[in-house]
Design an enzyme around this catalytic site. Structure first.
Site, short mmCIF file in Angstrom:
data_model
loop_
_atom_site.label_atom_id
_atom_site.label_comp_id
_atom_site.label_asym_id
_atom_site.label_seq_id
_atom_site.Cartn_x
_atom_site.Cartn_y
_atom_site.Cartn_z
N GLY A 144 0.78 -1.23 0.00
CA GLY A 144 0.00 0.00 0.00
C GLY A 144 0.81 1.28 0.00
N LYS A 145 2.10 1.18 0.25
CA LYS A 145 2.94 2.40 0.37
C LYS A 145 2.26 3.43 1.28
CE LYS A 145 6.45 4.73 -2.38
NZ LYS A 145 7.52 4.34 -1.45
#
Ligand code: PMP
Length: 315
Positions: free
Chosen positions: A157-158
């Site tokens: 997901g960063k």
């Protein structure tokens, strides 16, 4: 590296950087509920052009990751790409840069949640040289910190809050005199470096952990896999044991900030001959030419920031 940029994309328009401020009550500041990207711009001196590398893929990943945090962006991927190019053009950079888009929960309320909150997107860009200046290769350690797992905070997901995990590992490595950390998954297999994906070479084959090894699905990783295919280098995505690091012929990491960096030592053990290996060198030489727009075959990956110079009139 800060203090050299003048503008930001903020609340839908390009504003002086001093005006791009959020309140301390902002939900994302309190709870780390934001997703971000890192995009490189490479300056080509001969062409007088700045190329943003795989801009669209980065904005698509940002968009996809917004879904993880229920962030509803008021912009399409195309609009994000356009805003990025406009911002960098306004800066008039004539050097390598790093562009940072952020999509975040912008409501100013107390309460841990993802639902019923407003979202916004901001971007800034800064001049950026080598993140890890290690032409002769990096020395790394296997971190005592484990990589977050998909059911804790999804690494793909960063997500800004998740980067405390990477920061703990990076700082531990720094305090022990290493350049970076390699992180293991909860199950003990190799995941990735603090902020870069990992490749190893064994018997001429390029091996990297699969996307289910709690890695960020790196765009540079995808680039390397594509280049390997184009160069007829066999690749394999499979779980990697820690001990395979020590017996690998070559090891390197790759990411937007680091580019491609050979790893010549892990936990004090030399890798291969202790110098950047031939497979790494082949891939890196091609990569360096591509990102500066010097390889016509891969030009679709490079978004020019400035209008092409008008052909000079003869006469
Ligand atoms: N893993 C992590 C944890 C990262 O932060 C990054 C940098 N974005 C990467 C891998 C490399 O990804 P990319 O090539 O898309 O920059």
């Amino acid at each position: 590296m800060s203090g050299e940029n003048r503008f930001a994309f903020f609340q839908g328009k390009i504003v002086p950087i001093e005006e791009a401020k959020v309140s301390i009550m902002t939900s994302a500041f309190n709870y780390g509920s934001a997703v971000f990207e890192g995009i490189r711009g490479y300056w080509n001196q001969e062409q007088g052009q700045l190329y943003l590398f795989r801009l669209r893929e980065h904005m698509e990943r940002l968009w996809q990751n917004c879904r993880l945090l229920l962030i509803e962006l008021p912009y399409t991927v195309d609009q994000l790409c356009q805003a990025a190019v406009e911002l960098v053009r306004r800066e008039e950079f004539r050097t390598d840069i790093y562009l940072r888009p952020l999509a975040y929960k912008s409501s100013q309320v107390v309460g841990v949640r993802l639902h019923d909150l407003e979202s916004d997107c901001a971007m800034f860009a800064v001049p950026f040289g080598d993140y890890l200046d290690r032409p002769s290769g990096a020395r790394v350690m296997v971190s005592s910190w484990r990589r977050l797992d998909d059911n804790t905070i999804p690494p793909r997901g960063k997500i800004t809050g998740a980067y405390v995990n990477a920061a703990l590992a990076k700082t531990e490595a720094h305090l022990h005199g290493f350049d970076d950390a390699l992180m293991l998954c909860q199950d003990g297999h190799v995941s990735e470096a603090s902020t870069a994906n990992l490749f190893l070479v064994r018997q001429g084959r390029l091996i990297t952990p699969p996307v289910t090894a709690d890695i960020l699905e790196g765009i540079t990783r995808a680039t390397v896999l594509q280049l390997a295919e184009d160069l007829d280098i066999e690749t394999q995505e499979r779980p990697i044991d820690r001990s395979e690091l020590y017996v690998a012929d070559e090891l390197f990491m790759c990411g937007t900030a680091v580019g491609l960096v050979a790893i010549v030592e892990v936990d004090g053990r030399p890798i291969g001959a202790g110098t950047p290996g031939p497979t790494f060198t082949r891939l890196n030489t091609l990569f360096q030419a591509i990102v500066r727009g010097k390889e016509p075959r891969y030009r679709a990956w490079c978004t020019p920031v400035y209008p092409a110079a008008a052909p000079s009139s003869v006469g």
